[in-house]
Enzyme design. Structure first.
Site, mmCIF file in Angstrom:
data_model
loop_
_atom_site.group_PDB
_atom_site.id
_atom_site.type_symbol
_atom_site.label_atom_id
_atom_site.label_comp_id
_atom_site.label_asym_id
_atom_site.label_seq_id
_atom_site.Cartn_x
_atom_site.Cartn_y
_atom_site.Cartn_z
ATOM 1 N N SER A 13 41.244 26.533 -13.482
ATOM 2 C CA SER A 13 40.948 26.577 -12.032
ATOM 3 C C SER A 13 41.881 27.496 -11.247
ATOM 4 O O SER A 13 42.190 27.234 -10.090
ATOM 5 C CB SER A 13 41.016 25.175 -11.393
ATOM 6 O OG SER A 13 40.152 24.311 -12.028
ATOM 7 N N LEU A 14 42.346 28.563 -11.866
ATOM 8 C CA LEU A 14 43.218 29.492 -11.140
ATOM 9 C C LEU A 14 42.412 30.555 -10.391
ATOM 10 O O LEU A 14 42.971 31.382 -9.688
ATOM 11 C CB LEU A 14 44.172 30.197 -12.113
ATOM 12 C CG LEU A 14 45.314 29.349 -12.657
ATOM 13 C CD1 LEU A 14 46.169 30.160 -13.608
ATOM 14 C CD2 LEU A 14 46.168 28.797 -11.516
ATOM 15 N N GLY A 15 41.111 30.539 -10.587
ATOM 16 C CA GLY A 15 40.299 31.570 -9.937
ATOM 17 C C GLY A 15 40.306 32.863 -10.722
ATOM 18 O O GLY A 15 40.356 33.951 -10.161
ATOM 19 N N GLU A 149 40.048 26.424 -29.187
ATOM 20 C CA GLU A 149 38.724 27.057 -29.133
ATOM 21 C C GLU A 149 38.772 28.531 -28.755
ATOM 22 O O GLU A 149 37.903 29.304 -29.122
ATOM 23 C CB GLU A 149 37.861 26.366 -28.080
ATOM 24 C CG GLU A 149 37.543 24.947 -28.401
ATOM 25 C CD GLU A 149 36.885 24.248 -27.225
ATOM 26 O OE1 GLU A 149 37.128 24.654 -26.072
ATOM 27 O OE2 GLU A 149 36.137 23.306 -27.488
ATOM 28 N N THR A 191 54.894 30.333 -16.780
ATOM 29 C CA THR A 191 54.399 31.689 -17.012
ATOM 30 C C THR A 191 55.052 32.296 -18.249
ATOM 31 O O THR A 191 54.387 32.895 -19.101
ATOM 32 C CB THR A 191 54.670 32.568 -15.771
ATOM 33 O OG1 THR A 191 53.897 32.055 -14.698
ATOM 34 C CG2 THR A 191 54.316 34.022 -16.007
ATOM 35 N N GLY A 354 18.286 19.921 -7.482
ATOM 36 C CA GLY A 354 18.833 18.785 -8.199
ATOM 37 C C GLY A 354 17.856 18.212 -9.202
ATOM 38 O O GLY A 354 16.671 18.551 -9.201
ATOM 39 N N CYS A 381 14.497 24.463 -3.828
ATOM 40 C CA CYS A 381 13.973 23.913 -5.082
ATOM 41 C C CYS A 381 13.657 22.424 -4.912
ATOM 42 O O CYS A 381 12.671 22.095 -4.269
ATOM 43 C CB CYS A 381 14.943 24.176 -6.226
ATOM 44 S SG CYS A 381 14.108 24.125 -7.823
ATOM 45 N N MET A 384 12.614 21.615 -1.539
ATOM 46 C CA MET A 384 11.225 21.854 -1.122
ATOM 47 C C MET A 384 10.344 20.686 -1.560
ATOM 48 O O MET A 384 9.487 20.216 -0.811
ATOM 49 C CB MET A 384 10.674 23.147 -1.721
ATOM 50 C CG MET A 384 9.255 23.426 -1.231
ATOM 51 S SD MET A 384 8.323 24.645 -2.178
ATOM 52 C CE MET A 384 7.429 23.570 -3.310
ATOM 53 N N HIS A 507 15.613 29.493 -5.842
ATOM 54 C CA HIS A 507 17.035 29.353 -5.516
ATOM 55 C C HIS A 507 17.533 30.647 -4.869
ATOM 56 O O HIS A 507 18.221 31.438 -5.509
ATOM 57 C CB HIS A 507 17.835 29.073 -6.792
ATOM 58 C CG HIS A 507 17.646 27.703 -7.326
ATOM 59 N ND1 HIS A 507 18.310 26.616 -6.821
ATOM 60 C CD2 HIS A 507 16.852 27.242 -8.310
ATOM 61 C CE1 HIS A 507 17.943 25.528 -7.483
ATOM 62 N NE2 HIS A 507 17.055 25.878 -8.388
ATOM 63 N N GLU A 509 19.845 31.130 -2.976
ATOM 64 C CA GLU A 509 21.310 31.208 -2.888
ATOM 65 C C GLU A 509 21.915 32.138 -3.934
ATOM 66 O O GLU A 509 22.999 32.673 -3.734
ATOM 67 C CB GLU A 509 21.941 29.807 -2.989
ATOM 68 C CG GLU A 509 21.804 29.100 -4.335
ATOM 69 C CD GLU A 509 20.537 28.254 -4.479
ATOM 70 O OE1 GLU A 509 19.538 28.566 -3.786
ATOM 71 O OE2 GLU A 509 20.535 27.313 -5.292
HETATM 72 N N1 GLN Z 1 14.050 18.614 -10.626
HETATM 73 C C1 GLN Z 1 13.159 19.534 -10.032
HETATM 74 C C2 GLN Z 1 12.316 20.261 -11.066
HETATM 75 O O1 GLN Z 1 12.639 20.316 -12.210
HETATM 76 C C3 GLN Z 1 13.906 20.521 -9.167
HETATM 77 C C4 GLN Z 1 14.824 21.412 -9.928
HETATM 78 C C5 GLN Z 1 15.858 22.100 -9.075
HETATM 79 O O2 GLN Z 1 16.095 21.709 -7.941
HETATM 80 N N2 GLN Z 1 16.525 23.093 -9.629
HETATM 81 O O3 GLN Z 1 11.301 20.830 -10.735
#
Ligand code: GLN
Length: 535
Positions: A13-15, A149, A191, A354, A381, A384, A507, A509
């Site tokens: 997590s140092l970026g 690893e 370091t 999600g 996604c 919607m 998406h 974003e």
């Molecule tokens: N779970 C939903 C689907 O599979 C939406 C997926 C998401 O939001 N990336 O369609």
């Protein structure tokens, strides 16, 4: 072809990804073409099946590759064109090697980490260089020096640097210089130890990026230089930024990092012209206005679960000369307390993507609140799908309306499985992924924002809007403002008469950049600002 290998030491997590990306920004600003890639030492073949708890967001590329979120930084900070070949995990390497072994490609030899696994890794560095035609290939090695690893990757880059000639490759090590409060001092020992570990493997870093909370004074720099065997100019301070991650390239420029890299690699260029970037930063860190929006999710405590969403919101703020305060709302809290309790003070509601049933009802309540109270809504996604379920239940009176993902027996499957997904049983890489075309409906808000007729956005989903219900929705001012070019798949929806109610199956974003905010996000923040102003 020149190569830069970036490793990380002391802690995660140092970026490191941010540092690699920022170096890319600076080299591009010197007129060089850069290609970036990330090697991840874990055994998953790609991060697509990993939980956000484990790995933060899964970043999706145009070609549908499900990759590490650092690739998001690469795309936001540079013009590097990324595909599945820019992210390599140990899992993928071993899979390739074992498939070759099964095919008999090794002609009966004993298959070993050195040379077979390391060769496979080196091949990916060479191939990216050739395919991209870049002047400089930046390769970031995930994990922390000392991890078991990571060893094959470190061995591979050591060999690579030797083979390509030491004038053509440099090693940059990102390390941590902690401030010990009780002693009132920065400490260099971690370091030193991390660099010693690298040297054991045969890698002597040329540049040390020292992540720190406090400025590193000259004495301290000399000490690090001497004990770590790195020239003084190569000890670079990377202090925590005050406002924005987009300051990092400017900070590294002040530390003359790009100059040093070019010197070491024998690259002759003009100084970096960062004026565009400085302009963006100014808008992001000294905005005129302020607005507060809510992101409603179930991984809200995790910094990285909605990384690209937060970045896109920041870019949209920049485009509107406005600071965006993001209030992270846990959808289960809404289920418990009601939407008003959590959303009352907000000027916009954003429901990101999600999977899984937990928290769904809270998101539906959030969408209902936004729709009924004329609060700007942006659904991404799953966001919607939520908007459609909410509308079906509360505006169309379709009781029990749901997504077949969460309620397979619902009387009204507003969201149903894509035909192509009906017989899919494997989880990895099997969704509708990557760039998909979408035609926009003329006269819609979406068409106005995008200002073109056809767009492509990245996808990662299994379920879609069920066309059986389209007419019912349309009869009530629900607009299907974007569909796949053949009209079959719903891509964008919006509400007539609402100040901003926009949701997409994609998406967006993933395609927002600081220098080019995404139109759907920019429109959302503009509408939120409008609402905040009127209050
Ligand atoms: N779970 C939903 C689907 O599979 C939406 C997926 C998401 O939001 N990336 O369609």
């Amino acid at each position: 072809m020149k190569y830069i290998f970036l490793t990380g030491g002391v802690v995660s997590s140092l970026g490191k990804g941010l540092t690699a990306a920022s170096l890319g920004t600076l080299l591009e600003a010197r007129g060089l073409k850069v290609a970036l890639q990330k090697f991840d030492p874990y055994l998953n073949v790609d991060p697509g099946t990993m939980s956000p708890f484990q790995h933060g967001e899964v970043y999706v590329l145009d070609d549908g590759a499900e990759t590490d979120l650092d690739l998001g930084h690469y795309e936001r900070f540079t013009h590097s064109e990324l595909t599945q070949f820019n992210n390599l995990t140990s899992g993928r390497v071993y899979l390739t090697v074992l498939e070759k072994e099964r095919r008999g490609d090794y002609l009966g030899k004993t298959v070993q980490v050195i040379p077979h696994v390391t060769d496979e890794i080196k091949k990916r560095v060479t191939e990216l260089g050739e395919q991209s035609g870049a002047d400089v290939v930046i390769t970031e090695i995930g994990g922390t020096t000392g991890d078991i690893e990571g060893l094959p990757f470190l061995e591979a880059i050591r060999e690579f640097a030797l083979e390509c000639g030491r004038d053509n490759a440099i090693f940059v090590h990102v390390t941590y210089v902690p401030y010990i409060k009780a002693a009132g001092e920065l400490k260099t020992k971690p370091t030193q130890q991390s660099v010693a570990k690298l040297r054991e493997i045969g890698i002597a870093p040329d540049i040390l990026i020292c992540r720190t909370e406090k400025p590193i004074d000259d004495e301290m720099r000399k000490k690090i230089s001497l004990f770590c065997n790195v020239p003084l100019a190569g000890v670079i301070e990377e202090i925590d930024v005050d406002h924005s991650i987009y300051e990092v390239p400017l900070m590294l420029q002040r530390e003359k990092m790009d100059e040093l890299v070019c010197q070491e690699l024998g690259l002759e260029t003009s100084p970096a012209d960062m004026s565009d970037w400085e302009e963006v930063i100014k808008r992001i860190i000294q905005p005129k206005y302020k607005v507060r929006i809510g992101v409603i999710g179930k991984y809200i405590d995790l910094q990285d679960a909605y990384k690209s969403v937060y970045e896109a919101v920041t870019h949209a703020g920049g485009a509107n000369d406005c600071a965006v305060e993001v209030v992270r709302v846990d959808s289960e809290d809404i289920e418990r307390d009601g939407a008003v309790a959590h959303l009352r003070e907000l000027s916009g509601v954003l429901v990101p993507g999600g999977f899984g049933e937990r928290g769904i009802e809270g998101k539906i309540l959030a969408a209902q609140y936004a729709r009924e109270n004329n609060v700007p809504y942006l659904g991404l996604c799953l966001g919607m799908q939520i908007a459609c379920i909410e509308f079906a239940r509360h505006a169309l009176g379709l009781e029990g309306a749901h997504s077949a993902e969460f309620a397979p027996k619902t009387p009204h499957p507003i969201i149903a499985l894509l035909d192509e997904q009906q017989n899919v049983t494997e989880m990895g890489g099997t969704m509708r992924l990557g760039a998909q075309a979408c035609r926009l409906k003329s006269g819609s808000k979406a068409a106005e924002l995008y200002a073109v007729e056809e767009i492509t956005e990245r996808h990662r989903h299994r379920y879609e809007f069920n066309n059986v219900y389209r007419e019912k929705f349309e009869a009530k001012d629900f607009v299907f403002s974007g569909t796949s070019p053949n009209g079959n798949l719903v891509e964008l929806v919006e509400l007539k008469g609402h100040p901003y109610y926009m949701a997409t199956q994609a998406h967006p974003e993933f395609k927002s950049k600081p220098v080019q905010a995404h139109p759907l996000f920019a429109g959302f923040i503009k509408a939120a600002l409008h609402l905040a102003d009127g209050k």
